[in-house]
Motif scaffolding. Structure first.
Motif, PDB file in Angstrom:
ATOM      1  N   ILE A   4       0.883  -1.163   0.000  1.00  0.00           N
ATOM      2  CA  ILE A   4       0.000   0.000   0.000  1.00  0.00           C
ATOM      3  C   ILE A   4       0.922   1.215   0.000  1.00  0.00           C
ATOM      4  CG2 ILE A   4      -1.784   1.264   1.260  1.00  0.00           C
ATOM      5  CD1 ILE A   4      -2.815  -1.399   0.367  1.00  0.00           C
ATOM      6  N   THR A   5       0.711   2.126  -0.923  1.00  0.00           N
ATOM      7  CA  THR A   5       1.581   3.297  -1.015  1.00  0.00           C
ATOM      8  C   THR A   5       1.007   4.459  -0.222  1.00  0.00           C
ATOM      9  OG1 THR A   5       0.492   4.189  -2.972  1.00  0.00           O
ATOM     10  CG2 THR A   5       2.290   2.597  -3.341  1.00  0.00           C
ATOM     11  N   GLN A   6       1.887   5.383   0.105  1.00  0.00           N
ATOM     12  CA  GLN A   6       1.451   6.582   0.812  1.00  0.00           C
ATOM     13  C   GLN A   6       0.506   7.401  -0.057  1.00  0.00           C
ATOM     14  OE1 GLN A   6       4.700   8.779   2.522  1.00  0.00           O
ATOM     15  NE2 GLN A   6       5.351   7.067   3.807  1.00  0.00           N
ATOM     16  N   GLU A   7       0.702   7.348  -1.351  1.00  0.00           N
ATOM     17  CA  GLU A   7      -0.186   8.071  -2.266  1.00  0.00           C
ATOM     18  C   GLU A   7      -1.593   7.476  -2.219  1.00  0.00           C
ATOM     19  OE1 GLU A   7       2.881   6.880  -3.237  1.00  0.00           O
ATOM     20  OE2 GLU A   7       3.849   8.854  -3.086  1.00  0.00           O
ATOM     21  N   LEU A  28      -0.370   4.938   8.822  1.00  0.00           N
ATOM     22  CA  LEU A  28      -1.500   4.205   8.256  1.00  0.00           C
ATOM     23  C   LEU A  28      -1.088   3.348   7.065  1.00  0.00           C
ATOM     24  CD1 LEU A  28      -4.357   6.840   8.526  1.00  0.00           C
ATOM     25  CD2 LEU A  28      -4.207   4.646   9.702  1.00  0.00           C
ATOM     26  N   THR A  29      -0.106   3.780   6.318  1.00  0.00           N
ATOM     27  CA  THR A  29       0.382   2.979   5.196  1.00  0.00           C
ATOM     28  C   THR A  29       0.903   1.641   5.698  1.00  0.00           C
ATOM     29  OG1 THR A  29       0.966   4.974   3.947  1.00  0.00           O
ATOM     30  CG2 THR A  29       2.042   2.923   3.290  1.00  0.00           C
ATOM     31  N   THR A  30       1.676   1.676   6.752  1.00  0.00           N
ATOM     32  CA  THR A  30       2.210   0.444   7.342  1.00  0.00           C
ATOM     33  C   THR A  30       1.089  -0.421   7.899  1.00  0.00           C
ATOM     34  OG1 THR A  30       4.230   1.625   7.935  1.00  0.00           O
ATOM     35  CG2 THR A  30       3.836  -0.463   9.050  1.00  0.00           C
ATOM     36  N   GLU A  31       0.160   0.200   8.624  1.00  0.00           N
ATOM     37  CA  GLU A  31      -0.933  -0.552   9.239  1.00  0.00           C
ATOM     38  C   GLU A  31      -1.840  -1.180   8.187  1.00  0.00           C
ATOM     39  OE1 GLU A  31      -3.004   1.875  12.103  1.00  0.00           O
ATOM     40  OE2 GLU A  31      -1.136   2.447  13.089  1.00  0.00           O
ATOM     41  N   LEU A  32      -2.191  -0.422   7.151  1.00  0.00           N
ATOM     42  CA  LEU A  32      -3.069  -0.963   6.110  1.00  0.00           C
ATOM     43  C   LEU A  32      -2.393  -2.094   5.341  1.00  0.00           C
ATOM     44  CD1 LEU A  32      -4.774   2.294   4.799  1.00  0.00           C
ATOM     45  CD2 LEU A  32      -5.828   0.441   6.092  1.00  0.00           C
ATOM     46  N   SER A  33      -1.090  -1.973   5.090  1.00  0.00           N
ATOM     47  CA  SER A  33      -0.360  -3.056   4.429  1.00  0.00           C
ATOM     48  C   SER A  33      -0.418  -4.327   5.277  1.00  0.00           C
ATOM     49  CB  SER A  33       1.096  -2.662   4.183  1.00  0.00           C
ATOM     50  OG  SER A  33       1.171  -1.660   3.207  1.00  0.00           O
ATOM     51  N   SER A  34      -0.252  -4.176   6.573  1.00  0.00           N
ATOM     52  CA  SER A  34      -0.319  -5.318   7.476  1.00  0.00           C
ATOM     53  C   SER A  34      -1.711  -5.933   7.474  1.00  0.00           C
ATOM     54  CB  SER A  34       0.060  -4.874   8.896  1.00  0.00           C
ATOM     55  OG  SER A  34      -0.092  -5.935   9.796  1.00  0.00           O
ATOM     56  N   ILE A  35      -2.744  -5.117   7.472  1.00  0.00           N
ATOM     57  CA  ILE A  35      -4.119  -5.622   7.455  1.00  0.00           C
ATOM     58  C   ILE A  35      -4.382  -6.400   6.171  1.00  0.00           C
ATOM     59  CG2 ILE A  35      -6.550  -4.916   7.299  1.00  0.00           C
ATOM     60  CD1 ILE A  35      -5.792  -2.602   9.238  1.00  0.00           C
ATOM     61  N   VAL A  36      -3.978  -5.854   5.036  1.00  0.00           N
ATOM     62  CA  VAL A  36      -4.186  -6.531   3.751  1.00  0.00           C
ATOM     63  C   VAL A  36      -3.436  -7.859   3.733  1.00  0.00           C
ATOM     64  CG1 VAL A  36      -3.721  -6.380   1.275  1.00  0.00           C
ATOM     65  CG2 VAL A  36      -4.700  -4.426   2.484  1.00  0.00           C
ATOM     66  N   ASP A  37      -2.225  -7.896   4.259  1.00  0.00           N
ATOM     67  CA  ASP A  37      -1.452  -9.137   4.313  1.00  0.00           C
ATOM     68  C   ASP A  37      -2.144 -10.178   5.198  1.00  0.00           C
ATOM     69  OD1 ASP A  37       0.464  -8.101   2.633  1.00  0.00           O
ATOM     70  OD2 ASP A  37       1.817  -7.502   4.261  1.00  0.00           O
TER      71      ASP A  37
END
Length: 99
Positions: A4-7, A28-37
């Motif tokens: 997930i990118t910051q953009e 949030l970029t880090t958190e959303l990437s973790s959620i998607v994973d």
């Protein structure tokens, strides 16, 4: 690992009309990437032979029977009211004269 990118986060925040600081976007970029994973991991484990469930424990009706009980009389209910007209609570009007 999905990226997930910051953009993308900034764009989603813009669509939701949420003002985010650069630090919040990064977090949030880090958190959303973790959620998607994590969702992807669960999707890998869920197979066709595993039935879908909405709750891990079978539920049953937890409501009590609707049995009339002892209630207050109108006089008892109005006894503690700051203002009443003898049969109803009286409150300050919040609507305009048109009502």
């Amino acid at each position: 690992m999905s990226e997930i990118t910051q953009e993308q986060v900034a764009h989603l925040a813009s669509l939701a009309r949420i003002a985010l600081t650069p630090q919040e976007i990064e977090s949030l970029t880090t958190e959303l990437s973790s959620i998607v994973d994590n969702v992807a991991t669960v999707a890998e484990v869920a197979t066709a032979d595993v039935p879908a469930t909405s709750h891990p424990i079978p539920l049953q009706n937890v409501y009590r029977a609707d049995v009339p009980g002892t209630t207050l009389t109108p006089e008892q209910a109005l006894a503690g009211a700051p203002d009443h007209d003898g049969s109803r609570f009286r409150v300050t009007a919040i609507l305009g004269e048109e009502q």
